[in-house]
Each structure stands twice: as structure tokens, then as C-alpha cells.
Design an enzyme around this catalytic site. Sequence first.
Site, PDB file in Angstrom:
ATOM      1  CG  ASN A   7      -1.892   1.143   1.239  1.00 24.27           C
ATOM      2  OD1 ASN A   7      -1.788   2.078   0.449  1.00 24.27           O
ATOM      3  ND2 ASN A   7      -2.837   1.099   2.152  1.00 24.27           N
ATOM      4  NE  ARG A  90      -6.183   1.781  -0.380  1.00 23.90           N
ATOM      5  CZ  ARG A  90      -6.210   2.948   0.258  1.00 23.90           C
ATOM      6  NH1 ARG A  90      -5.108   3.456   0.762  1.00 23.90           N
ATOM      7  NH2 ARG A  90      -7.344   3.619   0.368  1.00 23.90           N
ATOM      8  CG  HIS A 179     -13.063   3.443   2.931  1.00 17.69           C
ATOM      9  ND1 HIS A 179     -13.810   4.438   3.522  1.00 17.69           N
ATOM     10  CD2 HIS A 179     -11.768   3.775   3.137  1.00 17.69           C
ATOM     11  CE1 HIS A 179     -12.997   5.335   4.062  1.00 17.69           C
ATOM     12  NE2 HIS A 179     -11.757   4.953   3.839  1.00 17.69           N
ATOM     13  NE  ARG A 240     -10.359  12.405   3.761  1.00 25.53           N
ATOM     14  CZ  ARG A 240     -10.234  11.129   3.435  1.00 25.53           C
ATOM     15  NH1 ARG A 240     -11.314  10.417   3.178  1.00 25.53           N
ATOM     16  NH2 ARG A 240      -9.040  10.569   3.355  1.00 25.53           N
ATOM     17  CD  GLU A 383      -8.780  -1.281   3.796  1.00 27.35           C
ATOM     18  OE1 GLU A 383      -9.108  -0.556   2.836  1.00 27.35           O
ATOM     19  OE2 GLU A 383      -8.276  -0.839   4.853  1.00 27.35           O
TER      20      GLU A 383
END
Length: 400
Positions: A7, A90, A179, A240, A383
Site C-alpha cells: 500500500n 492497493r 474503501h 474531512r 484489507e
Amino acid sequence: MKVLVINSGSSSLKYQVLEIDSEKCLIKGLVERIGEDESDIEQTNGEKEYQVVAKIKDHEEALKEALKLITDSDFGCLKDLSEIDAVGHRVVHGGEKFFSSVLINEDVIKAIEENSDLAPLHNPPNLMGIKASQKVLPKVPQVAVFDTSFHHTMPEKAYMYGLPYELYQKHKIRRYGFHGTSHRYVSKKASQMLGENIKNLKIITAHLGNGASLAAIDKGKVVDTSMGFTPLEGLMMGTRSGDVDPGIIIFLLRNGYSIDEVDNLLNKKSGVLGLSEISNDMRDIRKGIENGDKKAKLAYDVYVYKLAKYIGSYVTILKGLDVLVFTAGVGENDHDVRKDVCDYLEIFGVKIDEEKNNGLNRKEGIISTEDSKVKVLVVKTDEELMIARDTKKIIEKRRI
């Protein structure tokens, strides 16, 4: 089969080695602050931990250092790099070109580059990791696993915005969602934990980390998700803003804010951090609330309210709900958030067993009562395992 999962971020490289047949993680590590005067390298192998500060100039050098540690006689898990059968990467944005994970070739790299306009903060560093791996491990097959691909089952009515259609035709402006690898993993895991076929379930998955998103999943397929054209839309998150009136952006621009300032404000200075003026970390917010900080309480209340509001809307479009799943940092570890969100959802027959809920932090299991109409679960996301599974599947097909 041993799979190296990478990743790659703009200044970081996370990695794991998994023995995918047994689905065991052999080692995990992180190289941070790549390109700075001092880079941090850390790796964990069972109880063995390795940490060092060094100067790492780029992602290729970071990967070389990682591979040295992976094969280190004291701290590693492999005797030789030849034991790595495949590399899974990823990749954040697959645009409309990738509906599933793919074996990486020049055409795939070109397509990822073309999608960089849609994810300028993510796809370029993802590509750095891919190109570094191809250079350092030239004979090892590489697979791209996209954050967006799981959401490609959304119907047009869910992914189109109320904007001129030509913007979609020219610039591919639409909802993509993110996601996806996490939502795919936890929805499948939840159905397995319940002993149910996912095709018989209406599921809402709540990935609540510093970034946060929901997915509405019907019969194993996503019908809507809260993040949109970018990961900024949807729930209020750590830093955010989530959903805001787009007129606010126009207002700020007309009042002297630059594009970069607005971008920074919405992505890095808003959300829980912006409202609380304390932190983006729910643990700090909890301490603030305990100390009587009103802005910490406001940030928490808005976070929970918006989350419950979104879940309620997804129950409507699913025309019911069988399973609600909490995952990621906040979802897995904050029992107060889970309880307070579920209190809003009592109208849908959601009932939480407080003893189970309070005892499940850092664990997974069912936290709803026996008579709850909706099963509520905490599932630890993985993940990297999902990426490794996809990589194995593609490599095995390639061998046939």
C-alpha cells in the site's frame, strides 16, 4: 503461496507478507517520511519488532529496504526473495475501466495513470509502488486491487449527480465510492459469522476510521455508498467535512480564499478536528467531553447524528435491513459511538446488548440482543488479506 501486499502512499510504503493458503500474516512493516532527511522504518514479526531511522530517497529504495528486512535472518520471515510468488497492490481509483482486480501490464499502468486526474493524491503514489516493485522484483507477477471496484454495481440513479450530463461525458464526474476492499471484506465476514448466505441479506457496512464511509449492500452487491467523486463526500470524518452546501465553496472563493486553501480546509482542517478544535481522534474527543468541553461534545454529536442519518436513508433504499456492521478504527474500538448511533435506529428494530457492546473493543462479534430485528456486528477489517486473496485468485487463473 506467499503474497507481498503493498500500500504505497505519497511519502510512505506499507507492506505485509501473507501465507495465503493458511491466510496467515507472516510480517508487516511501514516506511514513512520517504524523501525526507530522516525516514522511519518499522517492522513487526510476531513478538519481534524492528525500528530504525534512515534516509530513504524514494519508493524504490523504500521497497529495497523492506525486502532486506523481510529476508533478514533475525527479523525477517523469508530466506530468499524467490519465495515471493506474487505482489498485490492497493490502487485507490480504477475509474470506469476496472470492475475487478487485474494482473498488471503496461495497459493497466497506462489506465491507472489516466485515472490519476480523479485521484491525484492517491493514484500517483500507488503507481510509484507498482513501478518500484516491477524494478526490484521483475519476474514476480503483480496484481492491482482497486478501492472503487466493489462499488461498480451501483445503479445510475445512485451514482449520477444532478449536474449537466456533459460533465459526466467529458470528465467522468459521478459517484465512485472508496474503501471498497474493506466493505467487501467485512460484509462477507459478517455473513459467515452469522452462518447466512450473503445473497439473502440486506447489509449496511460502516467503515469508521479517520476517513469514513458507508455502503448499502443488497444480495452481496453495493447499491449505494456515501463517498462520491472523491473521498471528501458523505459522512463527517476525522479531518474531512463530508457533505456541505457547495455554495459554501463558492462563497469562500469569492471572499478571498484560494483553491488550495479551500482544498486544505475541507480535507485537513474540518470534520471532528475542525468542530472540536482539539483533535481528529475520538479518544481525545472523549477526554474533552469528560472535561466539560462543549465543542468536543458538539463534534461528537454531529458525527453520530450524521452517521445515523445516513444509515436511516440506506435502510430506506434497501427497503429493510438485516445486518449492520461496524469496522475500522472508530467502528471497532469505540463502543460509545456504536451505542449512540444504534439508539437513533431503534425505530428500525435495532437493539444493542450493552454488556456485549462494551466488552468487544479490539475484538469482533455480535453486539445486538437476541430479539433485535437487525443483527449488529463488529468486524475487524483486513484489507491486506482481501488484496492477497484477489492476488492469489488471479495468479492461479493465470497458471491454468
